[in-house]
Enzyme design. Structure first.
Site, PDB file in Angstrom:
ATOM      1  N   GLY A 158      83.682  72.429  44.730  1.00  0.00           N
ATOM      2  CA  GLY A 158      82.241  72.351  44.572  1.00  0.00           C
ATOM      3  C   GLY A 158      81.986  71.678  43.234  1.00  0.00           C
ATOM      4  O   GLY A 158      82.928  71.271  42.543  1.00  0.00           O
TER       5      GLY A 158
ATOM      6  N   LYS B  44      78.092  64.552  35.168  1.00  0.00           N
ATOM      7  CA  LYS B  44      79.517  64.816  35.036  1.00  0.00           C
ATOM      8  C   LYS B  44      79.758  65.227  33.586  1.00  0.00           C
ATOM      9  O   LYS B  44      79.357  64.519  32.664  1.00  0.00           O
ATOM     10  CB  LYS B  44      80.331  63.563  35.388  1.00  0.00           C
ATOM     11  CG  LYS B  44      81.823  63.781  35.541  1.00  0.00           C
ATOM     12  CD  LYS B  44      82.470  62.491  36.054  1.00  0.00           C
ATOM     13  CE  LYS B  44      83.960  62.675  36.322  1.00  0.00           C
ATOM     14  NZ  LYS B  44      84.558  61.415  36.867  1.00  0.00           N
TER      15      LYS B  44
ATOM     16  N   ASP C 280      86.825  73.529  32.035  1.00  0.00           N
ATOM     17  CA  ASP C 280      85.859  73.724  30.955  1.00  0.00           C
ATOM     18  C   ASP C 280      84.516  73.052  31.234  1.00  0.00           C
ATOM     19  O   ASP C 280      83.579  73.176  30.440  1.00  0.00           O
ATOM     20  CB  ASP C 280      86.425  73.243  29.610  1.00  0.00           C
ATOM     21  CG  ASP C 280      86.739  71.746  29.585  1.00  0.00           C
ATOM     22  OD1 ASP C 280      86.352  71.030  30.534  1.00  0.00           O
ATOM     23  OD2 ASP C 280      87.381  71.295  28.616  1.00  0.00           O
ATOM     24  N   GLY C 281      84.403  72.344  32.350  1.00  0.00           N
ATOM     25  CA  GLY C 281      83.127  71.739  32.715  1.00  0.00           C
ATOM     26  C   GLY C 281      82.740  70.541  31.879  1.00  0.00           C
ATOM     27  O   GLY C 281      81.606  70.066  31.957  1.00  0.00           O
TER      28      GLY C 281
ATOM     29  N   ARG D  98      74.879  59.855  36.514  1.00  0.00           N
ATOM     30  CA  ARG D  98      75.012  58.726  37.435  1.00  0.00           C
ATOM     31  C   ARG D  98      73.805  58.683  38.378  1.00  0.00           C
ATOM     32  O   ARG D  98      73.242  59.729  38.731  1.00  0.00           O
ATOM     33  CB  ARG D  98      76.313  58.807  38.234  1.00  0.00           C
ATOM     34  CG  ARG D  98      76.420  59.982  39.173  1.00  0.00           C
ATOM     35  CD  ARG D  98      77.568  59.814  40.166  1.00  0.00           C
ATOM     36  NE  ARG D  98      78.870  59.815  39.548  1.00  0.00           N
ATOM     37  CZ  ARG D  98      79.668  60.881  39.468  1.00  0.00           C
ATOM     38  NH1 ARG D  98      79.257  62.051  39.949  1.00  0.00           N
ATOM     39  NH2 ARG D  98      80.841  60.795  38.916  1.00  0.00           N
TER      40      ARG D  98
ATOM     41  N   ARG E  75      78.438  64.909  50.743  1.00  0.00           N
ATOM     42  CA  ARG E  75      79.804  64.485  50.992  1.00  0.00           C
ATOM     43  C   ARG E  75      80.259  64.860  52.400  1.00  0.00           C
ATOM     44  O   ARG E  75      79.678  65.746  53.034  1.00  0.00           O
ATOM     45  CB  ARG E  75      80.748  65.149  49.981  1.00  0.00           C
ATOM     46  CG  ARG E  75      80.439  64.865  48.521  1.00  0.00           C
ATOM     47  CD  ARG E  75      81.009  65.959  47.643  1.00  0.00           C
ATOM     48  NE  ARG E  75      81.080  65.596  46.233  1.00  0.00           N
ATOM     49  CZ  ARG E  75      80.089  65.726  45.369  1.00  0.00           C
ATOM     50  NH1 ARG E  75      78.915  66.219  45.767  1.00  0.00           N
ATOM     51  NH2 ARG E  75      80.248  65.384  44.103  1.00  0.00           N
TER      52      ARG E  75
ATOM     53  N   ASP F  25      86.021  65.227  49.587  1.00  0.00           N
ATOM     54  CA  ASP F  25      84.943  65.655  48.700  1.00  0.00           C
ATOM     55  C   ASP F  25      84.467  64.516  47.802  1.00  0.00           C
ATOM     56  O   ASP F  25      83.463  64.657  47.110  1.00  0.00           O
ATOM     57  CB  ASP F  25      85.364  66.859  47.849  1.00  0.00           C
ATOM     58  CG  ASP F  25      86.635  66.594  47.065  1.00  0.00           C
ATOM     59  OD1 ASP F  25      87.678  66.358  47.696  1.00  0.00           O
ATOM     60  OD2 ASP F  25      86.598  66.614  45.821  1.00  0.00           O
ATOM     61  N   ASN F  26      85.165  63.372  47.823  1.00  0.00           N
ATOM     62  CA  ASN F  26      84.743  62.189  47.083  1.00  0.00           C
ATOM     63  C   ASN F  26      84.141  61.129  47.993  1.00  0.00           C
ATOM     64  O   ASN F  26      83.961  59.983  47.570  1.00  0.00           O
ATOM     65  CB  ASN F  26      85.922  61.572  46.323  1.00  0.00           C
ATOM     66  CG  ASN F  26      86.343  62.416  45.143  1.00  0.00           C
ATOM     67  OD1 ASN F  26      85.559  63.212  44.630  1.00  0.00           O
ATOM     68  ND2 ASN F  26      87.575  62.261  44.708  1.00  0.00           N
TER      69      ASN F  26
ATOM     70  N   ASP G 101      82.366  58.864  41.630  1.00  0.00           N
ATOM     71  CA  ASP G 101      83.306  59.816  41.035  1.00  0.00           C
ATOM     72  C   ASP G 101      84.653  59.164  40.749  1.00  0.00           C
ATOM     73  O   ASP G 101      85.665  59.449  41.393  1.00  0.00           O
ATOM     74  CB  ASP G 101      83.483  61.038  41.939  1.00  0.00           C
ATOM     75  CG  ASP G 101      83.893  62.269  41.122  1.00  0.00           C
ATOM     76  OD1 ASP G 101      83.827  62.191  39.884  1.00  0.00           O
ATOM     77  OD2 ASP G 101      84.273  63.279  41.719  1.00  0.00           O
TER      78      ASP G 101
END
Length: 465
Positions: free
Chosen positions: A93, A116, A128-129, A182, A189, A263-264, A273
């Site tokens: 996710g 992102k 860590d995001g 972006r 997806r 998922d991309n 991505d």
């Protein structure tokens, strides 16, 4: 900060809210130590009426994520599953990004602003995001180059340096951090549908299919297509058509995405991505971008196979709504559509008029052989032979009867073409990393856009605009 400049064409339309309760989770952005604007794509911003923002407003909206006027009140981290290197993973996710806003562009299309590196979410797992500044720089280069070469791609809208030091195992650490935004035509997806199949959420999948057909319309399926009036079947045809064209666009651009997981894969056929991407140093079907792709699953020459396989997973998900036969019929269109797209895009990049699929396909094969035999870098090959110039032998005979496209742009008189081999990418990063010098990157983006002007718009499939 919520007031937009007067006279813009900003048209907010957070259409995703009708699905938000089950499609994502509301999240908050990270509180960064600083927000230093490093890149703002005013060309992309103009298309959605946001180019009039001041730098302070830009930083507030795309670094602090103050909501845009009349848009999503809170960011939405989207839920999805996916096949990663063909292994199904339900534990993914949006782990370091979210959907921030939606609006209409100058053509009336629904557009997303997604992030992102904006912080952790419920789907971050042990991450860590965050995003490295180098990763953000690389995405600027990938999206600009792909757009110039006619690939349907997301746009790098904004990059803001955030002042944190990040530790990474695959590059020198600590390294600088950034948050990126972006602009894309969707964040829905194939993996979004796979998640709904996994939970047997038929009603939700029906709603998602309708959302996609409404917001991302396409031409009707062929007259002989079984079940062509069924919404799920219609969407399957749209996705197959878009994925076939996307696969061809990668090949003609000499581009290796590197991580073509489900998922991309965006159902709009829009590439996004970007991680371990590469452009070919020479025409090599076995060339692999990702150091961890030991089997070469997503190597250059296997990219059409990968996108076709992903279409198959989309068909499996849609079995929740449709019978097998109509979905298989749509799947079987991929190969012919791909070959048509290769011929169409190859002639465009070579700068010649199409002559017909059979003749064009022979010419493409001859060009590929010439690049393999000579070791020519693809960008140099297409540039040197623009309009069919400078070709001899078998390939010269094949292309002699092709009419050249107009090539009046001064770019075609340059000594060498623009390219994006890895050595140049590293040199651009070194200038930033060692001397905080962004001028080489700015010059490169300007040069790539000039190349895009010279090429003009890529041809689109028949029946599409």
């Amino acid at each position: 900060m919520n007031d937009l400049p007067q006279g813009t064409t900003y048209t907010p339309d957070p259409a995703i809210t009708e699905l938000a309760d089950w499609l994502g989770a509301e999240v908050a952005a990270a509180d960064f130590p600083q927000t230093h604007v490093r890149f703002r794509n005013d060309r992309a911003a103009q298309s959605v009426g946001l180019d009039g923002l001041s730098d302070a407003e830009w930083s507030a909206h795309f670094g602090r994520f103050v909501p845009l006027k009349d848009n999503l009140p809170n960011p939405l981290a989207l839920k999805y599953h996916g096949h990663q290197f063909r292994n199904y993973n339900p534990d993914i996710g949006d782990g370091r990004g979210f959907l921030f806003a939606q609006m209409r562009d100058s053509e009336g299309r629904l557009m997303d602003l997604g992030t992102k590196g904006s912080g952790t979410t419920p789907f971050s797992r042990s991450g860590d995001g965050r995003l490295t500044l180098k990763g953000a720089m690389r995405e600027i280069l990938a999206t600009e180059m792909l757009e110039a070469l006619g690939v349907n791609t997301s746009k790098t809208f904004s990059v803001i340096e955030t002042g944190e030091k990040l530790m990474r195992g695959d590059e020198p650490s600590p390294t600088r951090s950034a948050v990126m935004v972006r602009l894309s035509h969707s964040h829905i997806r194939i993996g979004t549908f796979q998640r709904l199949l996994a939970y047997d959420e038929k009603a939700q999948m029906e709603a998602l299919v309708q959302y996609c057909l409404t917001q991302f319309p396409g031409p009707p399926p062929p007259e002989n297509a079984p079940g062509r009036e069924e919404p799920a079947v219609m969407l399957m045809h749209h996705v197959v058509e878009r994925m076939a064209d996307l696969a061809a666009s990668y090949m003609v651009a000499g581009f290796v995405h590197g991580v073509l997981n489900t998922d991309n894969m965006n159902v709009t056929g829009e590439s996004f991505d970007y991680g371990p991407w590469r452009w070919l140093p020479r025409w090599d079907p076995g060339f692999t971008a990702a150091y961890f792709d030991h089997a070469g699953l997503y190597s250059f020459g296997r990219q059409p196979e990968a996108l076709h396989w992903n279409c198959g997973q989309f068909a499996v998900a849609l079995r929740l709504l449709a019978e097998t036969e109509p979905l298989v019929f749509a799947m079987e269109r991929f190969g012919p559509l791909y070959m048509e797209a290769i011929a169409r895009r190859w002639c465009w990049r070579l700068g010649v008029e199409q002559r017909g699929l059979e003749v064009d396909s022979r010419m493409v094969s001859a060009c590929e052989k010439a690049m393999r035999d000579t070791g020519a870098q693809p960008d140099a090959f297409f540039f040197a032979h623009r309009g069919g110039r400078g070709l001899d032998g078998e390939i010269g005979d094949l292309i002699a009867d092709y009419a050249p496209l107009p090539s009046t742009h001064e770019y075609w008189t340059c000594d060498a073409p623009e390219s994006m081999v890895i050595e140049e990418v590293e040199a651009l990063w070194s200038a930033i990393d060692e001397g905080d010098d962004w001028t080489p990157l700015e010059r490169k983006v300007a040069a790539i856009r000039r190349m895009g002007e010279a090429h003009g718009p890529a041809p689109v499939p028949a029946g599409q605009s």
